[in-house]
Scaffold this active site. Structure first.
Site, short mmCIF file in Angstrom:
data_model
loop_
_atom_site.label_atom_id
_atom_site.label_comp_id
_atom_site.label_asym_id
_atom_site.label_seq_id
_atom_site.Cartn_x
_atom_site.Cartn_y
_atom_site.Cartn_z
N ARG A 258 0.82 -1.21 0.00
CA ARG A 258 0.00 0.00 0.00
C ARG A 258 0.85 1.26 0.00
O ARG A 258 0.56 2.22 -0.72
CB ARG A 258 -0.95 -0.01 1.21
CG ARG A 258 -2.09 -0.96 0.99
CD ARG A 258 -3.01 -1.10 2.19
NE ARG A 258 -4.14 -1.94 1.79
CZ ARG A 258 -5.15 -2.27 2.59
NH1 ARG A 258 -5.19 -1.83 3.84
NH2 ARG A 258 -6.13 -3.04 2.14
N TYR B 101 -6.22 -1.22 -6.78
CA TYR B 101 -5.57 -2.42 -6.24
C TYR B 101 -4.89 -2.18 -4.89
O TYR B 101 -4.69 -1.07 -4.48
CB TYR B 101 -4.67 -3.12 -7.26
CG TYR B 101 -3.44 -2.45 -7.83
CD1 TYR B 101 -2.90 -1.28 -7.33
CD2 TYR B 101 -2.79 -3.06 -8.91
CE1 TYR B 101 -1.76 -0.74 -7.88
CE2 TYR B 101 -1.64 -2.53 -9.46
CZ TYR B 101 -1.14 -1.36 -8.94
OH TYR B 101 -0.01 -0.83 -9.48
N GLU B 102 -4.64 -3.28 -4.20
CA GLU B 102 -4.19 -3.23 -2.80
C GLU B 102 -5.20 -2.51 -1.91
O GLU B 102 -4.83 -1.87 -0.93
CB GLU B 102 -2.81 -2.56 -2.67
CG GLU B 102 -1.72 -3.12 -3.55
CD GLU B 102 -1.50 -4.60 -3.34
OE1 GLU B 102 -1.90 -5.15 -2.30
OE2 GLU B 102 -0.92 -5.23 -4.27
N GLY B 103 -6.46 -2.64 -2.24
CA GLY B 103 -7.52 -2.02 -1.45
C GLY B 103 -7.93 -0.69 -2.05
O GLY B 103 -7.13 0.23 -2.13
N GLN C 235 -9.35 1.82 2.02
CA GLN C 235 -8.37 2.61 2.79
C GLN C 235 -9.09 3.49 3.80
O GLN C 235 -8.65 3.65 4.95
CB GLN C 235 -7.53 3.49 1.87
CG GLN C 235 -6.79 2.76 0.76
CD GLN C 235 -5.91 1.65 1.24
OE1 GLN C 235 -5.24 1.78 2.27
NE2 GLN C 235 -5.91 0.54 0.52
#
Lengths: 595, 595
Positions: free
Chosen positions: A297, A436-438, A443
């Protein structure tokens, strides 16, 4: 092909003056991070970025990835570029020397990562994911696993991936169905994973997939997930690869951007079962994956910053070259950079990029302190601060990064819409970073629940109080520009404090309203905390300019850029505050069928 | 393929309740626009949009345009779809009946255009440009020219284009170099034009290029530009095409989006000279082109609205289907539409789309009044109002339209980044709308100089005063939601008034600062004037709901949507105001080399 010029002067300024590199270099374990070493690392990384990676960015986008005879082919020149990284031991930059790494602080790695992502994001995802896998195995794996995998991951001989998503399990990892059944000291993994970045490729002889899966008796939901290392090629006791594991790349996605980064659907265990090795304990997979995700992230936040910088450089070059029209106050046709509206766009891009850089590096520096500071209280404070900043840097830098890439297209006018110009590629590439990655929504959930509400707003208040203190000091300064900056920051910090108090008031009685406010609150905090770093930078610029005769231009530019940030960007906080405290209560007023 | 469902209920509401369709239908020339006729036109246009045009949108994007043996081939099915338009006489919807049109008001055409652009923007650019050419020839051409071209343009047998840009003349038309030399009662045109939308294609047997060029003795700059009709195929006295004119399509651009819309480089007069016919008088070309451009700008604003609606529909469908996670307050996994952050995005999209629709249709209605009202004072007031709204609708609807298309991708998560999903196409297509027919910066220049400063802010103040009056009335209403809306609008109108006064104060002493404020001011005015229309809609919804038993659901939804607009969207005005009055003075503080 558009050139990329590493912004080394600002990178060095942020590292030393804002992120406290010298202090970090004094922490145990970072002894090698001398001033000279760091500078030569940055110089060489910048050289690789501009000379090796940047020239492959557009051709990679155009060629994309191909599947040929069961292998996944990266674009022309990528294998050679990858060798440049492995030969320089770059992947292990921030890994301990015992595993073959260089043992440098993560904040230096962040700077290197910024340059590489700016030069070629589709390429640089590969080492970024390998570093994530290294972190997870280092932090959570046992000694045998570490000995088996780390040296070759650190050297870059092998690559790593993260296997989380399944068709019915994206943001909700509790829904994961991939199975892992223990057998003969290892596990047999079976299931299908989607959206696997660099899930297959020809850059390395082996790929270590870190896979989330469930053991047969695991509890339901996120508490029943375990983490496994599943190599593409099985490895013998001598460390050599023996044969293919039962892992198949079923297909590659045709995506809006990062065309040269293979996004794979992977099938595990279609035949005899894919052999996997448990990392750490069963059912703690999510916890372990977060180690990897937090690294990822922060790095995706750096991607937002990086693409913004690249888009800015390209738009600036175009604006300084392209003659069109007669700007106000000019007697002849002039470059469009002199049109106030074009200047407004460039100035805004520059100011936000510098704020993003400062906040992202600060987050990386906090991780270094959290890991290496000798005092537990300092480690703990740094850890909380790093955790607070993690979703903000990821969410804010990517949302702004995409917007800035889009502004880069706008500055080019019609030319920006033509693919060969290259500006549109930045926009397409940047678009994935808020997902991506949340996603930014994920977040924001993390931010409000785990980073603000969980500690009663303590860590956030501390950060905002720091910012408020800076603001008041600057408002009293002799320099009129610093006064302006201080006053603007003071207003914005007030908005942030009000939003934070509102969140804490409303969360208990109406958690849905709090959740609805998450993204605007994240953006507000990014804007204000980034503004605090710009204010600090401005003050330091005034101090340094008075101390020295060199670099006057840099300091004067920094001061004025911070001024613009304060006057043009920080006022957004009042709009966001209104949306948060008034607009959140009307988010759910319609039934879903009324939408 | 994603379906498109024409939002006929809201379209009808906006036409009748906000844009005053009934009153317009009572103006001379619009006698045929009876309620029944308009409703059946809208129904049939909606059917064509959803059943004929929408299914070709994604395949068109994937196939793109091809050059084959000197002809430009549109994607499969396009010629047939085009025949549907010509057979229904759709291109002449708002043209006078004397030229074969249907003689309906432009505001009805705007509604039809919204649906077609939403269904298939790349396709619908073709009739849109033809309509622009029709307007220019109708307004500025002599009778002979009108008799020669209008019937076949109106019928759609021939298409029209706009030829403005050259390599060194984009936003600055004064730099145009294409030449036109008089010879034998016509002109020989020579030069190269770029970015010509539908510059060549196989949908019609002829294409009438409207070309800006200079005669040999013309004054320099924009005062020396003339407008010519240059047909692709020369036409004999019997109206039949004789042979190719000397116009070549040199190449087609490979673009970020609208892949199926041919963007051509056209070369005029490479051999014997392209035969062209002067439209109106020499040296008045720019004035004439503005007739076409204003139509095109309104229509590009409608494109912003249209793609936003399409992206919204697709994201809404996905969000209502996709099960993921357990939203707050839900006991089981649920569709993501129930997650507050997803709802926030959808609710914001819906609210802004409805505000955009209202403002865009209002602009079209003002053009109808400006053309057809029997009283000169009313015509004049309507003209000024239409001219004020034109750059706002173009700039604001396209900027927001792109952002909304991007939010549509975001709601899909990783799936949105995959091209086959179709969400990314909307983002790619929408990206051109803030650029062509004048970038947002160009719109902002037009707005502040020609629409605000030129009349001392009179027209703008009148609009804002109207909005303020509505706000005060609603703030006094019994209905608590209307009170909220009134109070929110009141604050926003205050911000807009302050920004307008600031502009007028600063413009004389520092025109560059005024210019730097243009885009944020345009966005502020779009936000506030759109908010006024939503407030009017909310009040009407309350009135209508009390009058009738039918449609209660629609009115309740409209009221709540307007409430959300007021509480979540209108607060942006305070942030924009700050950026305008504080941020504009720091835009030019760096030397261009310091960027």
């Amino acid at each position: 092909m558009t050139p990329y010029s590493p912004p080394l002067r600002d990178i060095t300024f942020v590292l030393r003056e804002l992120a406290g590199l010298d202090e970090i270099a004094g922490l145990p374990g970072f002894e090698d991070a001398t001033s000279d070493v760091v500078q030569s690392v940055l110089d060489e990384a910048g050289r690789i970025a501009s000379q090796v990676l940047a020239p492959l960015n557009q051709t990679g986008d155009q060629q994309g990835i191909r599947r040929e005879n069961g292998t996944v082919k990266t674009p022309d020149g990528w294998r050679q570029a990858y060798r440049t990284l492995t030969e320089g031991n770059w992947i292990g930059l921030s890994c301990p020397q015992e595993f073959g790494g260089m043992g440098l602080p993560g904040v230096v790695d962040a700077a290197v990562s910024e340059m590489w992502q700016a030069a070629n994001m589709a390429f640089s995802l590969c080492p970024m994911l390998t570093q994530g896998a290294i972190n997870a195995i280092r932090t959570c794996g046992d000694e045998a696993l570490q000995a088996k995998y780390l040296p070759r991951l650190v050297s870059g001989e092998w690559a790593g991936t993260m296997n989380l998503s399944e068709a019915a399990a994206g943001s909700d990892l509790g829904a994961i169905r991939t199975k892992a059944v223990r057998k003969d000291g290892h596990y047999l993994v079976s299931g299908q994973k989607i959206f696997i970045t660099y899930g297959d490729h020809d850059l390395t002889e082996n790929i270590i997939h870190l896979v989330l899966a469930r053991t047969p008796d695991a509890p339901v939901g996120v508490k029943g997930i375990s983490l496994f290392a599943v190599p593409k090629m099985l490895i013998g006791d001598d460390g050599k690869t023996i044969r293919r594991n039962d892992v198949q790349c079923l297909s590659l996605e045709h995506k809006l951007g990062i065309h040269a980064s293979p996004t794979a659907v992977l099938s595990f265990g279609e035949k005899e079962g894919a052999i996997g090795f448990l990392i750490g304990d069963e059912n703690r997979g999510l916890e372990y994956m977060f180690v990897m995700m937090n690294h990822a992230r922060l790095n995706v936040g750096l991607q937002g910053l990086a693409i913004a910088e690249r888009a800015y450089q390209q738009a600036r070059a175009y604006a300084q070259e392209r003659i069109q029209g007669r700007p106000i106050g000019c007697s002849a046709p002039s470059a469009i950079v002199d049109h106030p509206d074009v200047r407004r766009m460039l100035m805004g891009m520059k100011a936000e990029i510098e704020a993003m850089r400062a906040l992202a590096y600060l987050a990386a520096a906090a991780l270094d302190r959290a890991q290496a500071h000798p005092l537990p209280a300092e480690r703990d404070a740094a850890k909380r601060y790093a955790e607070l900043l993690n979703p903000i840097v990821k969410g804010w830098c990517t949302e702004r990064g995409f917007e800035i890439a889009s502004t880069g297209v706008q500055i080019h006018g019609g030319t920006g819409y033509i693919e060969s110009t290259g500006a549109a590629q930045h926009l397409r590439d940047a678009r994935i970073t808020t997902i991506y990655e949340g996603t930014t929504g994920i977040q924001a959930n993390d931010l409000i629940n785990r980073k603000i509400l969980k500690d009663g707003g303590l860590t956030l208040d501390r950060s905002l109080d720091d910012a408020g203190k800076t603001a008041r000091e600057l408002a009293q300064h002799d320099d009129p520009i610093l006064q302006d900056i201080g006053n603007a920051l003071n207003r914005a910090v007030g908005d942030a404090h009000r939003a934070s108090r509102w969140l804490q008031d409303v969360a208990a009685e109406d958690p849905r309203q709090a959740a609805a406010a998450g993204v605007p609150l994240l953006l507000l905090l990014g804007t204000v905390l980034g503004g605090h770093e710009m204010a600090r930078a401005a003050r330091l610029a005034v101090i340094r300019a008075a101390e020295t005769d060199t670099d006057q231009g840099f300091y004067r530019t920094k001061l004025k850029t911070a001024w613009h940030y304060a006057e043009a960007i920080l006022p957004r906080s009042s709009g966001l505050l209104g949306t948060i405290i008034r607009g959140s209560r009307t988010v759910m007023v319609l039934d879903r069928e009324e939408l």
